[in-house]
Design an enzyme around this catalytic site. Structure first.
Site, short mmCIF file in Angstrom:
data_model
loop_
_atom_site.label_atom_id
_atom_site.label_comp_id
_atom_site.label_asym_id
_atom_site.label_seq_id
_atom_site.Cartn_x
_atom_site.Cartn_y
_atom_site.Cartn_z
N TYR A 154 0.82 -1.22 0.00
CA TYR A 154 0.00 0.00 0.00
C TYR A 154 0.86 1.27 0.00
O TYR A 154 0.33 2.36 -0.22
CB TYR A 154 -0.95 0.02 1.21
N LYS A 221 5.64 -13.78 6.35
CA LYS A 221 6.37 -14.66 5.45
C LYS A 221 7.86 -14.50 5.75
O LYS A 221 8.71 -14.36 4.87
CB LYS A 221 6.02 -14.29 3.99
N ASP A 271 1.60 -18.81 4.34
CA ASP A 271 0.96 -19.91 3.59
C ASP A 271 0.32 -20.91 4.54
O ASP A 271 -0.76 -21.43 4.28
CB ASP A 271 1.95 -20.60 2.64
N ASP A 295 -4.90 -8.98 3.05
CA ASP A 295 -5.89 -8.83 1.99
C ASP A 295 -6.33 -10.20 1.50
O ASP A 295 -7.53 -10.50 1.40
CB ASP A 295 -5.25 -8.05 0.83
#
Ligand code: NAP
Length: 405
Positions: A154, A221, A271, A295
């Site tokens: 963003y 991540k 994940d 998101d």
């Protein structure tokens, strides 16, 4: 009498909203299906406020322009007056807005969030009994996602392949920092700051403490991107130790069982969390995520409980908040009185909770549950439910009003 009151602004003192009985709340009706959805939502909000307060309280709605309507009337997609109005009245609600294609503005939603520094995108996902779901036990998922709203993708820093900026940046990265990047690559930058991560995670932890929820999970991540995503995790644990030591415990410090009354702080790789919310949803209550992970994750969670038509959201800063549907304008259904207004209605529930009007919020939730249980629902829900009656957006609102608690 309050019915004639011109309304008064909500103020903010010592970190808390002061809400009059007739607060002025700006709204942006939204483009496309936003018009139908807003009309239906307003009807439900007004009825619930009147019912819960016995007519003592009332919202004084103030329309403010953004999107196509603003462009038509002012030549500007996001007029300065709109930002000033939202700033003045602090709390607003909006329908979905078209993303102008090829204009000077990337996304109206992103612009609004950045200009008011609405750094927490908050998306609760809960199940309403009777809503069609692709999973066996949708009721086991009851999470609230706190997604960082100003950094990561963003922040919007990217350069087109072959552009002068991209080539210059590549020259610097390859020449000075010995990075390996192919010639003429497109380059994007995702900044993460300690300040940005910590203020978002603090909201998530505070929410868990206030609502007595057992866990906060930091989603990242960090196994691949150690200094951005990994730092998000590390700053989260650090913050919990620095500021919430009395109320929290990190998963690594648990010896056997979590001490009574403590919020467990854990982390999961991005994940893996997609699998976890499907297979072990009961182990998760509050999820704190960087921008992009959040998101994806919030849409995936929403799908488990009935899809985007029922997915509310809020963009919250310090003393400012805008509540909004998470779906887009669904332009092919515009002005057909067809789509599900549930997302804006549930965003309104979040707004009333945020303002401390929990009686109104509870009443709307009961109304929505009543309409669904009676199987009077919009096409998106009806097409997956046995024996349901498909009703237009406006009638769905009437059904909710009939069932207000
Ligand atoms: P979309 O408007 O979210 O619509 C995609 C599909 O989702 C619809 O065709 C419909 O599926 C379903 N859907 C969406 N809202 C629904 C509702 N209220 N009730 C029932 N079903 C609903 O996505 P899009 O077509 O990709 O985007 C259209 C525009 O919206 C774009 O300009 C985009 O940039 C913008 N947008 C705005 C926001 C925002 O303002 N927050 C967010 C996302 C996108 P079926 O056809 O299967 O019925």
């Amino acid at each position: 009498m309050s019915a004639q009151s011109p309304g008064a602004p909500i103020t903010y003192q010592d970190g808390k909203y002061v809400v009059p009985d007739t607060p002025i709340i700006p709204f942006i009706e939204g483009d496309g299906t936003g018009r139908d959805i807003w009309r239906a939502s307003k009807k439900v909000f007004d009825a619930a406020v009147a019912k819960a307060s016995g007519g003592k309280r009332r919202i004084v709605w103030q329309e403010t322009l953004a999107g196509e309507k603003a462009f038509k009337e002012t030549g500007n997609w996001l007029p300065e007056a709109t930002l000033e109005t939202v700033k003045r009245y602090r709390v607003g609600i909006k329908g979905p807005l078209t993303t102008p294609v090829g204009g000077g503005i990337r996304s109206l939603n992103v612009a609004l969030r950045q200009l008011l520094d609405l750094y927490a995108c908050v998306r609760p996902v809960r199940y309403f009994d009777g809503v069609p779901s692709p999973v066996k036990r949708p009721q086991d998922l009851d999470v609230i996602i706190f997604r960082e709203n100003t950094e990561d993708v963003y922040a919007g820093i990217e350069y087109q392949a072959g552009s002068r900026e991209a080539d210059r940046l590549r020259d610097f990265l390859v020449g000075e920092l010995k990075a390996r990047i192919r010639e003429h690559s497109a380059i994007g930058i995702k900044p993460f700051s300690e300040f940005g991560a910590k203020r978002l995670i603090a909201r998530a932890i505070q929410h868990a403490i206030d609502k007595q929820l057992p866990t906060v999970t930091l989603v990242h991540k960090g196994n691949i991107m150690k200094f951005t995503e990994g730092a998000f995790r590390d700053w989260g644990y650090q913050l919990a130790k620095e500021r919430f030591a009395r109320q929290t415990i990190a998963e690594a410090d648990v010896n056997g069982t979590v001490p009574a009354g403590k919020v467990l702080i854990k982390d999961r790789i991005a994940d893996s969390i997609f699998q976890q919310v499907l297979l072990r949803p009961k182990e998760y209550q509050v999820l704190a995520t960087p921008n992009l992970n959040g998101d994806f994750l919030s849409d995936a969670c929403a799908a488990q409980v009935g899809g985007l038509g029922m997915a509310p959201g809020a963009n919250i800063g310090d003393g400012y908040a805008i509540f909004e549907a998470t779906h887009g304008t669904a332009p092919k259904y515009a002005d057909q009185d067809k789509v599900n207004p549930g997302s804006v209605i549930l965003s309104g529930v979040m707004m009333f909770e945020h303002l401390g009007w929990n009686d109104v919020a509870g009443s709307i939730v009961r109304g929505l549950q009543g309409a669904i249980t009676a199987k009077h629902v919009t096409y998106d829900l009806a097409r997956q439910m046995d024996g349901a009656t498909t009703v237009p957006t406006s009638v769905f609102a009437d059904k909710i009003v009939e069932h207000l608690g």
